[in-house]
Design a protein around this motif. Structure first.
Motif, PDB file in Angstrom:
ATOM      1  N   PRO A 217       0.834  -1.202   0.000  1.00 44.20           N
ATOM      2  CA  PRO A 217       0.000   0.000   0.000  1.00 44.20           C
ATOM      3  C   PRO A 217       0.873   1.258   0.000  1.00 44.20           C
ATOM      4  O   PRO A 217       2.098   1.169   0.132  1.00 44.20           O
ATOM      5  N   ASP A 218       0.229   2.419  -0.127  1.00 40.07           N
ATOM      6  CA  ASP A 218       0.996   3.668  -0.105  1.00 40.07           C
ATOM      7  C   ASP A 218       1.698   3.810   1.246  1.00 40.07           C
ATOM      8  O   ASP A 218       1.374   3.113   2.214  1.00 40.07           O
ATOM      9  N   ALA A 219       2.667   4.699   1.301  1.00 38.92           N
ATOM     10  CA  ALA A 219       3.551   4.819   2.473  1.00 38.92           C
ATOM     11  C   ALA A 219       2.786   5.077   3.767  1.00 38.92           C
ATOM     12  O   ALA A 219       3.091   4.471   4.798  1.00 38.92           O
ATOM     13  N   ALA A 220       1.789   5.959   3.738  1.00 32.19           N
ATOM     14  CA  ALA A 220       1.042   6.273   4.966  1.00 32.19           C
ATOM     15  C   ALA A 220       0.280   5.057   5.471  1.00 32.19           C
ATOM     16  O   ALA A 220       0.305   4.741   6.669  1.00 32.19           O
ATOM     17  N   GLN A 221      -0.386   4.356   4.564  1.00 30.05           N
ATOM     18  CA  GLN A 221      -1.144   3.170   4.963  1.00 30.05           C
ATOM     19  C   GLN A 221      -0.193   2.057   5.414  1.00 30.05           C
ATOM     20  O   GLN A 221      -0.462   1.360   6.389  1.00 30.05           O
ATOM     21  N   LEU A 222       0.915   1.911   4.712  1.00 36.34           N
ATOM     22  CA  LEU A 222       1.898   0.906   5.091  1.00 36.34           C
ATOM     23  C   LEU A 222       2.454   1.193   6.483  1.00 36.34           C
ATOM     24  O   LEU A 222       2.605   0.281   7.295  1.00 36.34           O
ATOM     25  N   HIS A 223       2.712   2.452   6.764  1.00 33.26           N
ATOM     26  CA  HIS A 223       3.210   2.844   8.091  1.00 33.26           C
ATOM     27  C   HIS A 223       2.205   2.436   9.170  1.00 33.26           C
ATOM     28  O   HIS A 223       2.576   1.874  10.202  1.00 33.26           O
ATOM     29  N   ARG A 224       0.924   2.692   8.914  1.00 29.82           N
ATOM     30  CA  ARG A 224      -0.118   2.316   9.887  1.00 29.82           C
ATOM     31  C   ARG A 224      -0.180   0.798  10.068  1.00 29.82           C
ATOM     32  O   ARG A 224      -0.289   0.315  11.202  1.00 29.82           O
ATOM     33  N   LYS A 225      -0.111   0.059   8.967  1.00 25.40           N
ATOM     34  CA  LYS A 225      -0.168  -1.403   9.065  1.00 25.40           C
ATOM     35  C   LYS A 225       1.023  -1.949   9.840  1.00 25.40           C
ATOM     36  O   LYS A 225       0.870  -2.837  10.672  1.00 25.40           O
ATOM     37  N   LEU A 226       2.201  -1.420   9.561  1.00 25.83           N
ATOM     38  CA  LEU A 226       3.394  -1.884  10.264  1.00 25.83           C
ATOM     39  C   LEU A 226       3.336  -1.541  11.750  1.00 25.83           C
ATOM     40  O   LEU A 226       3.763  -2.334  12.590  1.00 25.83           O
ATOM     41  N   SER A 227       2.789  -0.389  12.071  1.00 26.67           N
ATOM     42  CA  SER A 227       2.611  -0.014  13.480  1.00 26.67           C
ATOM     43  C   SER A 227       1.640  -0.963  14.157  1.00 26.67           C
ATOM     44  O   SER A 227       1.860  -1.399  15.297  1.00 26.67           O
ATOM     45  N   ALA A 228       0.556  -1.299  13.454  1.00 31.40           N
ATOM     46  CA  ALA A 228      -0.449  -2.195  14.018  1.00 31.40           C
ATOM     47  C   ALA A 228       0.114  -3.593  14.267  1.00 31.40           C
ATOM     48  O   ALA A 228      -0.282  -4.273  15.220  1.00 31.40           O
ATOM     49  N   VAL A 229       1.064  -4.015  13.443  1.00 33.64           N
ATOM     50  CA  VAL A 229       1.694  -5.324  13.614  1.00 33.64           C
ATOM     51  C   VAL A 229       2.626  -5.315  14.818  1.00 33.64           C
ATOM     52  O   VAL A 229       2.894  -6.350  15.406  1.00 33.64           O
ATOM     53  N   GLY A 230       3.116  -4.117  15.178  1.00 38.99           N
ATOM     54  CA  GLY A 230       3.957  -4.016  16.366  1.00 38.99           C
ATOM     55  C   GLY A 230       5.369  -3.525  16.140  1.00 38.99           C
ATOM     56  O   GLY A 230       6.187  -3.539  17.063  1.00 38.99           O
TER      57      GLY A 230
END
Length: 150
Positions: free
Chosen positions: A19-32
């Motif tokens: 996904p785009d950088a902002a969404q990817l950042h959120r997903k990676l944060s959610a993973v931990g």
């Protein structure tokens, strides 16, 4: 940062599937993953994308690579030996080798550990949409002491 890169490789088999950088950042944060590791990984991937664009423009079939003093210090003997092995085996052509070197030099606090260099090599293949053959994947992922000799 390398944990984030491995996660991306395993999760998004191709860079264009990310996904785009902002969404990817959120997903990676959610993973931990930690914020700094995410930021470093995404910045590193931006540099990889820029470096990978030049691979198609380079056409040298054979070349001799002389390492600078900074490269020698950043890579260390084990990493240089591994890069030479991949190049001599014909799986890391000169343009790809230069991308690997560019991304290894972008890592702060060298020398780059051999295991981290293997992740860099894997990410270069990934960024170019190429799948290394099974023997190279074995070199990249399996520790020498865990290999079975038939």
């Amino acid at each position: 940062m390398f944990d984030v890169l491995v996660y991306l490789y395993e999760t998004y088999w191709r860079p264009d599937a990310c996904p785009d950088a902002a969404q990817l950042h959120r997903k990676l944060s959610a993973v931990g993953f930690e914020r700094d590791d995410i930021r470093d990984a995404l910045n590193w991937l931006d540099g990889l994308a820029a470096a990978a664009q030049s691979v198609g423009e380079q056409t040298q079939a054979h070349s001799l690579r002389v390492y600078t003093a900074d490269e020698l210090a950043q890579l260390g003997p084990a990493s240089i030996e591994f890069i030479s092995f991949l190049a001599s085996a014909g799986v890391l052509p000169p343009p790809m080798r230069e991308v690997v070197l560019d991304r290894a030099m972008a890592i702060e606090g060298g020398p780059v550990d051999l295991e981290d260099l293997k992740i860099i090599v894997l990410m270069v293949f990934w960024s170019l949409g190429e799948e290394p053959d099974a023997l190279i994947l074995d070199e990249l992922f399996v520790a020498p002491e865990e290999r079975l000799i038939h």
